[in-house]
Design a protein around this motif. Structure first.
Motif, PDB file in Angstrom:
ATOM      1  N   GLN A  49       0.828  -1.209   0.000  1.00 48.15           N
ATOM      2  CA  GLN A  49       0.000   0.000   0.000  1.00 48.15           C
ATOM      3  C   GLN A  49       0.859   1.254   0.000  1.00 48.15           C
ATOM      4  N   ASP A  50       1.940   1.259   0.759  1.00 49.05           N
ATOM      5  CA  ASP A  50       2.843   2.411   0.783  1.00 49.05           C
ATOM      6  C   ASP A  50       3.426   2.685  -0.595  1.00 49.05           C
ATOM      7  N   THR A  51       3.763   1.639  -1.315  1.00 48.32           N
ATOM      8  CA  THR A  51       4.318   1.807  -2.668  1.00 48.32           C
ATOM      9  C   THR A  51       3.304   2.488  -3.576  1.00 48.32           C
ATOM     10  N   PHE A 101       0.777   4.403  -2.696  1.00 46.45           N
ATOM     11  CA  PHE A 101       0.545   5.779  -2.262  1.00 46.45           C
ATOM     12  C   PHE A 101       1.730   6.673  -2.615  1.00 46.45           C
ATOM     13  N   ARG A 102       2.931   6.143  -2.519  1.00 47.90           N
ATOM     14  CA  ARG A 102       4.132   6.936  -2.764  1.00 47.90           C
ATOM     15  C   ARG A 102       4.244   7.342  -4.242  1.00 47.90           C
ATOM     16  N   PHE A 103       3.932   6.437  -5.167  1.00 49.62           N
ATOM     17  CA  PHE A 103       4.102   6.748  -6.593  1.00 49.62           C
ATOM     18  C   PHE A 103       2.887   7.424  -7.198  1.00 49.62           C
ATOM     19  N   GLY A 104       1.834   7.534  -6.484  1.00 48.60           N
ATOM     20  CA  GLY A 104       0.702   8.340  -6.909  1.00 48.60           C
ATOM     21  C   GLY A 104      -0.094   7.757  -8.066  1.00 48.60           C
TER      22      GLY A 104
END
Length: 189
Positions: free
Chosen positions: A46-48, A50-53
């Motif tokens: 999930q972080d990946t 959210f980070r790359f948009g």
């Protein structure tokens, strides 16, 4: 052959992935590495995203569309059989006998067109050298019984094709269109 190999590879990959997911769900892996009670898409995944948009979602969508188009092209290609150009009938110490597949198909079409119920005919040989198949397109007189057409195909045209190709089996598919026979013209002098 390429088609079967590709399907086997895709099938094996999907079976391995399914087996891994099943094993994870049953708790076969280390619970510190792949805990069975946690969702498959957990914190780091999930972080990946959210980070790359949003551009990552666009990339995934484009990849999915490309994959779908490749799959549709493959599916459309399954219905087509490439036409043969030459047939090797005999190979021996005296040499090889090759014939034009178009000539053999033309002879088949002429043989079929000689039937009483047939108004016009065309033929094409498809398949492989070892297993040729015949594709016929016929225009038949709608007033004639279909039994005369099938009797001519089964009793004359197909046996002639088997004899010409020196084989016991030639699969044939006939696409028949029914039309009224053209009116006969009479010349009065």
């Amino acid at each position: 052959m390429k088609n079967r190999t590709g399907l086997i590879v895709v099938g094996v990959i999907l079976m391995v992935l399914g087996g891994l997911v099943l094993a994870r769900g049953l708790g076969a892996f280390s619970q510190s590495w792949a805990p069975a009670g946690e969702p498959l898409v957990n914190g780091p995944v999930q972080d990946t995203f959210f980070r790359f948009g949003p551009w990552l979602w666009w990339l995934i969508a484009i990849a999915a569309v490309v994959l779908a188009l490749v799959g549709l092209r493959w599916l459309a290609a399954q219905g087509r059989r490439p036409a043969l150009s030459k047939l090797r009938l005999e190979a021996g110490p005296g040499g090889e006998t090759e014939v034009s597949a178009g000539g053999v198909a033309g002879a088949m079409a002429a043989d079929v067109a000689g039937g009483a119920a047939v108004l016009s005919a065309s033929a094409k040989l498809v398949g492989t050298q070892r297993h040729p198949e015949v594709r016929l397109r016929l225009v038949a007189d709608e007033a004639s019984p279909m039994s005369s057409l099938t009797d001519h195909l089964a009793g004359v045209a197909i046996p002639h094709m088997r004899s010409a190709l020196e084989t016991d089996r030639v699969p044939a598919v006939a696409r028949v269109t029914l039309e009224p026979a053209p009116p006969t013209t009479r010349v009065v002098q």
